[in-house]
Every structure is written in C-alpha cells, then in structure tokens.
Design a protein around this motif. Structure first.
Motif, short mmCIF file in Angstrom:
data_model
loop_
_atom_site.label_atom_id
_atom_site.label_comp_id
_atom_site.label_asym_id
_atom_site.label_seq_id
_atom_site.Cartn_x
_atom_site.Cartn_y
_atom_site.Cartn_z
N ILE A 166 0.83 -1.20 0.00
CA ILE A 166 0.00 0.00 0.00
C ILE A 166 0.86 1.25 0.00
CG2 ILE A 166 -1.74 1.30 1.29
CD1 ILE A 166 -2.84 -1.37 2.29
N THR A 167 1.78 1.37 0.97
CA THR A 167 2.55 2.60 1.09
C THR A 167 3.45 2.85 -0.11
OG1 THR A 167 4.28 1.44 2.34
CG2 THR A 167 2.53 2.53 3.61
N SER A 169 2.75 1.64 -3.21
CA SER A 169 2.01 1.62 -4.48
C SER A 169 2.24 2.96 -5.18
CB SER A 169 0.52 1.43 -4.22
OG SER A 169 -0.02 2.56 -3.54
N TRP A 171 0.04 4.92 -6.26
CA TRP A 171 -0.90 5.86 -5.65
C TRP A 171 -0.35 6.40 -4.33
CZ3 TRP A 171 -3.19 5.94 -0.89
CH2 TRP A 171 -4.20 6.90 -0.70
N GLY A 172 0.17 5.51 -3.49
CA GLY A 172 0.70 5.93 -2.20
C GLY A 172 1.92 6.83 -2.34
#
Length: 268
Positions: A166-167, A169, A171-172
């Motif tokens: 997540i972090t 990605s 996007w992140g």
C-alpha cells in the motif's frame, strides 16, 4: 564523529576518518537520509551507519537533520522534537544551508547524495546549487525518486509485488509527493522534483537502485534523463534487493553500495 551543536538551526553531523582508517581523500559527501519527507533522522542506519561506514573507507561525510513534513493525512501533527513540520521549499532551504556550511570546510568540493526521499532532496539541491553556487563536484543517489508523479512501469511493479503493497504503491507514492510539495503547482517545480527538467549542468553522478522497488521506475528514468543530457552517469541495479536496504547494515547490498560510493567518490 563530531556530534551536532544543539544551537544550530540546521544540525549537521560530521564523520571524519580517524587514525587507523584509510587516509581521508577527495570531496566531502553531504548525505541526506530518506523517510518519505516526513520521518527519519540522524540516528537511523540510513544516515548514521552509512556515514560511519564511508568514513571507515576514508571518505569525509556530513549528514543533515533537515526539517520534515507532516505525516500524510495527519496535518494536525505540527512538530517533531520541538521543531515545526514544514513543506517544500523549507526542507530544501535547510539542505542548502548545510551545503554552504559544508562547502566552506571542503577544499576538494562536495558530493551531494542521499537515499530515497533524501536522494530527491539532493537532486533538487544540486539544481539550486548550480543556480546559486558553488557547484557540487558530484551526486550520489540510492534507490531515489525524482519525479512529481511516479512513472508506471509494469515490469518494475511486477518485480516489486507484495513489498510495502500500500505505502509503496504508485498511488501511495504520489500521495507522499503531494504531501511534501503542498500544492499541485509545486509538483512541477524543478526545485521540488528534478526529474523531467533540464539536467545538462549536473555533475558526474552515481545511481544505485534496488531491483524490486516501485521507486526504481523513477530512478531508472532519471538515470536515462541524465545520460541523455550528456552527464557522466554510473548506474547500478542491485539484483534481488528491495527499497531501503541501507537501513539494514547487515545486508550484502549495504556493503556493496558503501564500496561503490567510496570508490566512485575517489574517482577510481
């Protein structure tokens, strides 16, 4: 190691080779830690262990405790250890303040370098130093990123799958950039993110990227941009490595990178 003076607005810590180490030679490396612009400091391995290891190989190093941005999504966090949280361009101002101080004590010049977000800051500081002087004699970047919007490269993303899903990605990572920049306009500022801008005045550069790292897409692109601008670039991608390996001094990639930087800084 010479510890920081708590009275300094921009703390700088020096690592000078001592008797028994290799004799100091060549430029001083001004090294910037990473941490997504919002965390990290002089004590983390990516700063302290890197500088200490380079000093043992005869390289004089200075590290900088630049001011940090608020954590993404937590604008209410206003301070860290009594220092205010800030956004671009204030961390860059801190780096330039340190750079001028280090330059005044470095007759053989200064190599600007850093890891991750520190590499991004070092690249931007290089452009500003080129504008304002004195010009650095080299730059060193470890698993850095350099573009306001992280490139999407399927091959890189495939190799990085599952690591900080997540972090790290795209996007992140883009959210992290926006948090540091503070505005959409600043994302396009060459002094926030050097990638995609004119780079022909850059000094010789060493880039070491991690193979399995989403940030590698930006690092690879920046290396290509520098080469296309006629800059002398030495670019390595360390097989099997992931982001932030300089925070783990026991890894083989840590020792490999220290050796690369030490030899390159002496122009070997």
């Amino acid at each position: 190691m010479t510890d920081v003076d708590p009275r300094d607005a921009v703390p700088v810590r020096w690592y000078v080779p001592t008797p028994g180490d290799q004799a100091p030679s060549g430029p001083t490396v001004l090294w910037l830690h990473g941490g997504g612009f919002f965390k990290g400091g002089l004590h983390q391995p990516e700063a302290h262990a890197v500088a200490e290891s380079l000093a043992r190989q005869g390289v004089t190093v200075a590290t900088v405790d630049y001011r940090l941005a608020p954590p993404p999504g937590l604008r209410w966090v206003k301070s860290r250890a009594g220092r205010p949280r800030v956004r671009f361009p204030l961390p860059l101002d801190d780096v330039l303040t340190a750079y001028l101080r280090v330059s005044a004590r470095s007759p053989d010049g200064v190599i600007l370098g850093g890891a991750s977000a520190g590499a991004c800051l070092a690249a931007a500081a290089t452009l500003r130093a080129i504008d304002e002087g004195p010009r650095p004699v080299g730059t060193v970047f470890a698993y850095g990123f350099f573009h306001g919007a992280h490139p999407r490269v399927p091959e890189v993303q495939q190799r990085s799958r599952g690591h900080r899903r997540i972090t790290h990605s795209v996007w992140g990572l883009n959210a992290m950039n926006r948090n540091y920049a503070g505005s959409t306009a600043a994302l396009a500022d060459r002094l926030a993110f050097a990638g995609g801008h004119e780079l022909d005045q850059f000094p010789r550069t060493l880039i070491v990227n991690a193979e399995q790292d989403n940030m590698r897409a930006s690092g690879d692109r920046f290396a290509a941009e520098l080469a296309a601008s006629g800059v002398d670039v030495q670019h390595h991608v360390l097989t099997g490595t992931r982001h932030a390996f300089l925070n783990r001094p026991g890894l083989a990639a840590f020792a490999t990178t220290i050796s690369l930087i030490a030899a390159w800084s002496r122009d070997e």
